[in-house]
Design a protein around this motif. Structure first.
Motif, short mmCIF file in Angstrom:
data_model
loop_
_atom_site.label_atom_id
_atom_site.label_comp_id
_atom_site.label_asym_id
_atom_site.label_seq_id
_atom_site.Cartn_x
_atom_site.Cartn_y
_atom_site.Cartn_z
N GLU A 177 0.84 -1.19 0.00
CA GLU A 177 0.00 0.00 0.00
C GLU A 177 0.88 1.25 0.00
O GLU A 177 2.04 1.21 0.42
CB GLU A 177 -0.91 0.04 1.22
N SER A 178 0.33 2.34 -0.45
CA SER A 178 1.00 3.63 -0.36
C SER A 178 -0.05 4.71 -0.14
O SER A 178 -1.24 4.49 -0.36
CB SER A 178 1.79 3.92 -1.65
N GLY A 179 0.38 5.86 0.32
CA GLY A 179 -0.55 6.96 0.56
C GLY A 179 -1.33 6.80 1.84
O GLY A 179 -0.88 6.18 2.80
N ARG A 180 -2.55 7.34 1.83
CA ARG A 180 -3.39 7.37 3.02
C ARG A 180 -4.78 6.86 2.67
O ARG A 180 -5.21 6.93 1.53
CB ARG A 180 -3.47 8.79 3.58
N ALA A 181 -5.48 6.36 3.68
CA ALA A 181 -6.84 5.88 3.48
C ALA A 181 -7.65 6.09 4.75
O ALA A 181 -7.10 6.03 5.86
CB ALA A 181 -6.85 4.41 3.08
N PHE A 182 -8.93 6.35 4.56
CA PHE A 182 -9.86 6.50 5.68
C PHE A 182 -10.99 5.49 5.48
O PHE A 182 -11.55 5.38 4.40
CB PHE A 182 -10.41 7.92 5.75
N ILE A 683 -11.93 5.48 1.47
CA ILE A 683 -11.41 6.50 0.55
C ILE A 683 -9.91 6.58 0.72
O ILE A 683 -9.41 6.76 1.85
CB ILE A 683 -12.06 7.87 0.82
N GLY A 684 -9.16 6.44 -0.35
CA GLY A 684 -7.71 6.54 -0.33
C GLY A 684 -7.22 7.67 -1.21
O GLY A 684 -7.85 8.05 -2.19
N TRP A 685 -6.08 8.24 -0.83
CA TRP A 685 -5.50 9.33 -1.62
C TRP A 685 -3.99 9.37 -1.44
O TRP A 685 -3.45 8.75 -0.56
CB TRP A 685 -6.12 10.67 -1.28
#
Length: 685
Positions: A177-182, A683-685
């Motif tokens: 995985e990479s980035g951020r997610a909620f 939601i990921g970004w």
């Protein structure tokens, strides 16, 4: 991606499973193009848990089911223990008076402790009872990549307590995985689950992930038992969880890994009608630390060193109330504490290498120390300590191209059981490149837990013992099992099927059970400071009880085609011999004759997906704290739609668990598990 496997019984199944298979086939869309490539069947997946080595299921010395990431998401389960419903023969129950419980092929109770459970190879069974505190794991479903389930004894690889099976929860590697997610899930029964995932860039020298969540839910409402005219417990949970995982690539040959997890929260339990279990709060905390070093010595040799730490703490005090046995107008009340604390330290060294063109080997050594204290459970506030050492290894020889012979074993010394040796001989014969037969036999042991060795569970009023729960009179011997297992594994490429089947027989000796007695009638004289508040109330002591045999058969069919969907059907049949005068009549009734799990996954245009789960069990009994569970047919439904850039995990979903409503769980008279309906967004970004 690893795919799930299971087992098959050779007797006729058409009358029981035919309609389910037909339902699965009819539910799959046939609009996809037949010429589409199937990446899953490009190569045979690998499993890790059967022998501590990565190998094909065709070569594994034990039967393994893999619950992969696709199944985890499609199931809709938001608790890790529920995922084991997908493994054939596994029984899962929840109850409001303690954590959930999981058993394999029966013999389960409120503290089911005959399955070794690990996270990334680290044992997480509690040092107290030997069970798993499932609702307090420092992990969430979103952290899990797959679960490998060894469906049978595996003491040769993991020693005592890998008795009826091994569950290895394998977490998602930080590099995936990479980035951020909620992530948020919310629904009925006050269910709220909020989570955030922060990741490094991925694919670098240093990969890391931090996940954190908070969840709130009510799993049991107060239940009125009309037959006896009283109310039974409710349960509401709040848990905060954080998990950090990282991998540092020191060089082309050396890798360091670190995991740290913590979970804390409270449980609201009890019922107004219970004088000794009124409404109250219990606070729990769990901590784990896992550090490892791995060196690729050469192309076919690996050296690894791992250190594990596990800590758990429970706090809870509430008033115990009892009417005087000879004068009901007099009410006796005093506080009862349920505080406990336990720790474990593990150090393990393992070396894998090729010894020749047709011979590979593995050798390892492990050291463990466990520490626990609880005045309530042991009658003393002092720390109780135990140590455990083991040497384990295996040799795999291939005298002919299609034939593999695996000889493995673990020699160990345990404070509660002395010296034990758990051997296994497995022979795998490849019928062709995609199918194999397996014959294995061996011995496994379950050492008594700390509670079964040292328990003196009491409620005290100042210096006076007013009640005794569990206690130990005589030292216990380890349970022993001898087993024979015949299996068949196949990957039927033209049909798009994975197929895994087995039949087995297990001989149990010195089964550890508990027996009740009342004041003045127990096998030993009562303590001088024991003045029972209710002389007719039962206390319990442990003993080595019956010898018996268990016979069973299992299978799993896993069908999939990209663009169509997937269907996974698992079936198990179990029989515990009834010929003995059992110390507990529920022993032969503790295994349902039949269990079924069916998961249908359907892909639709527009990035929609629907999945249906069906779980069936015949009538059976949970022992020692539980009771009858009637025949149950449970249906779960999940509908989801992906959105955002192609390949992203952004998703909105609606999940309904137990479409038929609340159902009897663990004890038919007492407990009714609440259904779940919740909306989820990621939601990921």
């Amino acid at each position: 991606m690893l795919e799930s496997y299971a087992t098959r019984r050779t007797r006729s199944l058409a009358s029981r499973t035919g309609p389910l298979v037909l339902l699965g086939l009819l539910a799959l869309d046939v609009r996809a193009e037949r010429g589409e490539a199937d990446p899953f069947f490009g190569e045979i997946p690998m499993v890790l848990t059967a022998s501590r080595l990565a190998q094909s299921p065709l070569d594994a010395p034990a039967p393994v089911t893999v619950i992969d990431r696709e199944m985890i998401v499609a199931s809709g389960f938001n608790e890790i223990h529920d995922l084991l419903r997908l493994a054939p023969g596994f029984l899962v129950a929840d109850h409001p008076d303690g954590p959930p419980t999981v058993a394999s092929h029966g013999l389960g109770d409120a503290h089911a402790r005959r399955i070794k459970v690990m996270v990334d190879g680290r044992t997480i069974n509690s040092p107290l009872w030997g069970n798993v505190i499932w609702d307090n794991l420092p992990l969430r479903v979103d952290d899990v990549e797959r679960i490998e389930v060894v469906r049978g004894p595996n003491g040769a690889a993991y020693g005592v307590n890998a008795f009826q099976g091994v569950v290895n929860i394998i977490t998602r590697a930080p590099s995936t995985e990479s980035g951020r997610a909620f992530v948020v899930r919310a629904g009925r029964n006050g269910f709220r689950d909020y989570g955030v995932r922060l990741n490094g860039a991925g694919g670098g020298v240093f990969d890391w992930r931090l996940s954190a969540s908070r969840r709130e839910l009510t799993s049991f409402e107060p239940h009125y038992r009309a037959r006896l005219g009283d109310w039974h417990s409710s349960e509401s949970l709040t848990r905060n969880t954080a998990h950090f995982s990282s991998v540092l690539q020191l060089s082309a040959a050396d890798e360091l890994s670190l995991q740290v997890g913590v979970s804390e929260g409270s449980s609201q339990r009890g019922a107004e009608a219970y004088l000794d279990y009124p409404p109250h709060a219990e606070d729990d905390r769990a901590l784990h630390l896992q550090a490892g070093w791995r060196r690729q010595v050469d192309a076919e040799s690996v050296l690894s060193l791992q250190y594990f730490h596990q800590g758990e703490r429970a706090r809870g005090t509430w008033p115990v109330t009892q009417r005087h046995p000879t004068d009901p107008a007099v009410v006796v009340r005093f506080p009862a504490s349920r505080d406990s604390e336990a720790r474990r330290h593990d150090l393990e060294l393992q070396y894998d290498t090729r010894l020749g063109r047709r011979l590979t080997g593995m050798l390892g050594i492990g050291l463990r120390s466990e520490h626990a204290r609880s005045t309530h459970l042991f009658g003393t506030g002092k720390w109780l300590d135990s140590t455990h050492g083991q040497v384990f290894g295996s040799l795999t020889w291939s005298p002919l191209e299609p034939l593999k012979i695996d000889l493995g074993g673990t020699l160990e010394h345990h404070d509660y059981s002395g010296r034990l040796f758990s051997p296994r001989l497995a022979i795998n014969y490849a019928l062709d490149a995609d199918s194999a037969l397996r014959l294995s036999t061996g011995t496994a042991y379950r050492a008594p837990s700390l509670m079964e060795s040292r328990a003196f569970q009491t409620d005290r009023e100042d210096d006076t013992i007013r009640r005794i729960g569990f206690r130990v009179f005589d030292p216990l011997q380890s349970e022993r099992m001898r087993f024979v297992d015949l299996g068949y594994v196949a990957q039927l490429r033209p049909l798009g099927l994975n197929f895994d089947a087995r039949v087995f027989r297990e001989h149990y000796r010195r089964f550890i059970d508990d027996k009740s007695c009342v004041f003045g009638e127990c096998p030993r004289a009562e303590p001088a400071d024991y003045v029972p508040i209710d002389p007719g109330k039962k206390s319990f002591y442990f003993l080595n009880a019956n010898d018996f045999r268990m016979t069973g058969a299992e299978f799993t069919v896993d069908w999939r085609k990209p663009g169509w969907g997937r269907a996974i059907l698992s079936q198990a049949f179990i029989q515990i011999d009834r010929g003995e005068p059992y110390s507990d009549k529920d022993i032969p009734r503790s295994a349902p004759h039949s269990t079924t799990a069916l998961l249908l996954i359907k892909d639709f245009p527009g990035r929609w997906q629907a999945s249906l789960g069906y779980y069936h069990n015949g009538l059976y009994y949970w022992m020692n704290g539980g009771d009858i569970v009637p025949r149950t047919d449970r249906f779960d439904l999940r509908i989801a739609r992906r959105f955002g850039p192609p390949g992203s995990d952004n998703e909105v979903s609606l999940t309904a668990l137990s479409l038929k409503g609340r159902y009897a769980d663990f004890h038919e008279d007492k407990f009714r598990h609440e259904p779940d309906l919740y909306l989820g967004v990621r939601i990921g970004w």
